[in-house]
Enzyme design. Sequence first.
Site, PDB file in Angstrom:
ATOM      1  N   ASN A  45       1.173  -0.460   0.110  1.00  0.00           N
ATOM      2  CA  ASN A  45       0.445  -0.461  -0.130  1.00  0.00           C
ATOM      3  C   ASN A  45       0.832   1.751  -0.127  1.00  0.00           C
ATOM      4  O   ASN A  45       1.406   1.349   1.199  1.00  0.00           O
ATOM      5  CB  ASN A  45      -0.514   0.289   1.383  1.00  0.00           C
ATOM      6  CG  ASN A  45      -1.536   0.834   1.555  1.00  0.00           C
ATOM      7  OD1 ASN A  45      -1.966   1.879   0.350  1.00  0.00           O
ATOM      8  ND2 ASN A  45      -2.215   1.462   2.974  1.00  0.00           N
ATOM      9  N   TRP A  46       0.543   2.053  -0.566  1.00  0.00           N
ATOM     10  CA  TRP A  46       1.781   3.123  -1.534  1.00  0.00           C
ATOM     11  C   TRP A  46       1.405   4.441  -0.808  1.00  0.00           C
ATOM     12  O   TRP A  46       1.869   5.403  -0.886  1.00  0.00           O
ATOM     13  CB  TRP A  46       1.854   3.633  -2.842  1.00  0.00           C
ATOM     14  CG  TRP A  46       3.256   2.191  -3.581  1.00  0.00           C
ATOM     15  CD1 TRP A  46       3.368   1.485  -3.039  1.00  0.00           C
ATOM     16  CD2 TRP A  46       4.311   2.101  -4.822  1.00  0.00           C
ATOM     17  NE1 TRP A  46       5.159   0.539  -3.071  1.00  0.00           N
ATOM     18  CE2 TRP A  46       4.705   1.382  -4.470  1.00  0.00           C
ATOM     19  CE3 TRP A  46       3.285   2.964  -5.880  1.00  0.00           C
ATOM     20  CZ2 TRP A  46       5.482   0.903  -5.963  1.00  0.00           C
ATOM     21  CZ3 TRP A  46       4.195   2.575  -7.502  1.00  0.00           C
ATOM     22  CH2 TRP A  46       4.719   1.590  -6.953  1.00  0.00           C
ATOM     23  N   LYS A  47       0.536   4.720  -0.174  1.00  0.00           N
ATOM     24  CA  LYS A  47      -0.760   5.630   0.284  1.00  0.00           C
ATOM     25  C   LYS A  47       0.006   6.471  -0.293  1.00  0.00           C
ATOM     26  O   LYS A  47       0.044   6.554  -1.584  1.00  0.00           O
ATOM     27  CB  LYS A  47       0.009   5.811   1.813  1.00  0.00           C
ATOM     28  CG  LYS A  47      -0.165   4.260   2.995  1.00  0.00           C
ATOM     29  CD  LYS A  47      -0.083   4.941   4.271  1.00  0.00           C
ATOM     30  CE  LYS A  47      -0.195   3.361   4.449  1.00  0.00           C
ATOM     31  NZ  LYS A  47      -0.057   3.323   6.373  1.00  0.00           N
ATOM     32  N   HIS A 107      -9.432   1.378   5.157  1.00  0.00           N
ATOM     33  CA  HIS A 107      -7.836   1.758   5.530  1.00  0.00           C
ATOM     34  C   HIS A 107      -8.170   2.470   6.966  1.00  0.00           C
ATOM     35  O   HIS A 107      -9.116   2.984   6.725  1.00  0.00           O
ATOM     36  CB  HIS A 107      -6.829   1.752   4.889  1.00  0.00           C
ATOM     37  CG  HIS A 107      -5.326   1.863   5.508  1.00  0.00           C
ATOM     38  ND1 HIS A 107      -4.771   2.716   5.943  1.00  0.00           N
ATOM     39  CD2 HIS A 107      -4.322   1.044   5.075  1.00  0.00           C
ATOM     40  CE1 HIS A 107      -3.589   2.897   6.378  1.00  0.00           C
ATOM     41  NE2 HIS A 107      -3.696   1.774   6.105  1.00  0.00           N
ATOM     42  N   GLU A 152      -6.573   4.462   7.843  1.00  0.00           N
ATOM     43  CA  GLU A 152      -6.390   6.403   7.386  1.00  0.00           C
ATOM     44  C   GLU A 152      -8.224   7.022   7.337  1.00  0.00           C
ATOM     45  O   GLU A 152      -7.638   7.936   7.295  1.00  0.00           O
ATOM     46  CB  GLU A 152      -5.081   6.335   6.819  1.00  0.00           C
ATOM     47  CG  GLU A 152      -3.641   6.192   7.910  1.00  0.00           C
ATOM     48  CD  GLU A 152      -2.168   5.404   6.708  1.00  0.00           C
ATOM     49  OE1 GLU A 152      -3.315   6.011   5.561  1.00  0.00           O
ATOM     50  OE2 GLU A 152      -1.381   5.005   7.286  1.00  0.00           O
ATOM     51  N   GLU A 189      -5.329  -4.566  10.990  1.00  0.00           N
ATOM     52  CA  GLU A 189      -4.238  -3.933  10.598  1.00  0.00           C
ATOM     53  C   GLU A 189      -4.530  -3.615  12.125  1.00  0.00           C
ATOM     54  O   GLU A 189      -5.596  -2.129  12.440  1.00  0.00           O
ATOM     55  CB  GLU A 189      -3.892  -2.571   9.499  1.00  0.00           C
ATOM     56  CG  GLU A 189      -4.388  -3.506   8.030  1.00  0.00           C
ATOM     57  CD  GLU A 189      -2.854  -2.375   7.086  1.00  0.00           C
ATOM     58  OE1 GLU A 189      -1.949  -2.838   7.419  1.00  0.00           O
ATOM     59  OE2 GLU A 189      -3.586  -1.628   7.330  1.00  0.00           O
ATOM     60  N   GLY A 197       2.279   2.222  10.967  1.00  0.00           N
ATOM     61  CA  GLY A 197       3.738   3.763  10.552  1.00  0.00           C
ATOM     62  C   GLY A 197       4.648   3.865  12.235  1.00  0.00           C
ATOM     63  O   GLY A 197       5.404   4.794  11.851  1.00  0.00           O
ATOM     64  N   SER A 228       4.044  -2.273  10.432  1.00  0.00           N
ATOM     65  CA  SER A 228       5.061  -1.930  10.621  1.00  0.00           C
ATOM     66  C   SER A 228       5.635  -3.413   9.975  1.00  0.00           C
ATOM     67  O   SER A 228       6.756  -3.926  10.812  1.00  0.00           O
ATOM     68  CB  SER A 228       5.225  -1.912  11.702  1.00  0.00           C
ATOM     69  OG  SER A 228       4.918  -0.601  11.448  1.00  0.00           O
TER      70      SER A 228
END
Length: 249
Positions: free
Chosen positions: A9-11, A95, A97, A167, A173, A213
């Site tokens: 997942n490159w965000k 997600h 976020e 997650e 992160g 992570s």
Amino acid sequence: MRKPLMAGNWKMYKTPAETHAFFEAFKPKVADATECDIVICPPFPDLHAALKETAGSNVSIGAQNLHWGREGAVTGEVSGHMLQAVGCEYVIIAHSERRQYFGETEVDVVRKTQAALEFGLKPIICVGERLEERESGRTEEVLAEMFDGGIGPLTPEQFAKIVIAYEPVWAIGTGKTATPAIAEAAHKFIRGRAAVKFGEEAAQAVRILYGGSVKPDNVQALMAEEDIDGALVGGASLDPNSFAAIVKF
Ligand code: PGA
């Protein structure tokens, strides 16, 4: 019987030029990795470059979000129909976020998942507790609410096509990976919930990824757990060497 899936997942990272450079380095490193499915989810503007680079390879491309409609006057949104048209195979849904910064809820999970499936995309649905929820002993309660609200309403046919990603928000992160035992306990709980709702066979077949992570040096221990079927990787998926090392755990 569950084929591992490693998803990056490159965000909100990388331009199209950086996307080309990534795949040029990454593809040869994983060309012989046939034991697991490999997916990269870049930002929308990089999809074209990513799809071009991975055509005919063993790497699939996914998006990080979708709107539940097919088309319409919805400024700033992208539909599953469009993602399917450009050649995406997967899409990440809810997600943490998106939940945290954009208020996505279980209602969104259901309608986005149904839209993704309608347009032939494979949804990767994210669930996970926040730090204060874990510390107050509410992890299973939160996972149950997320499962029942976002995944429970799916039909058995729809459930058979999804991927779930556990997650824990406190591990994303932060460099704080859940220990394999903590992750396994959550995965077992989610699979148990799936068995109650969709039956034992369907629960045994669904892939549950761990995210938070994941790095080359901890992926092996996580993957050794019975109910961990792959990883959803943020930071470590941006570097071709580290993501290749994760894929080839
Ligand atoms: P991280 O992100 O690997 O950088 O912790 C994981 C994710 O958010 O999917």
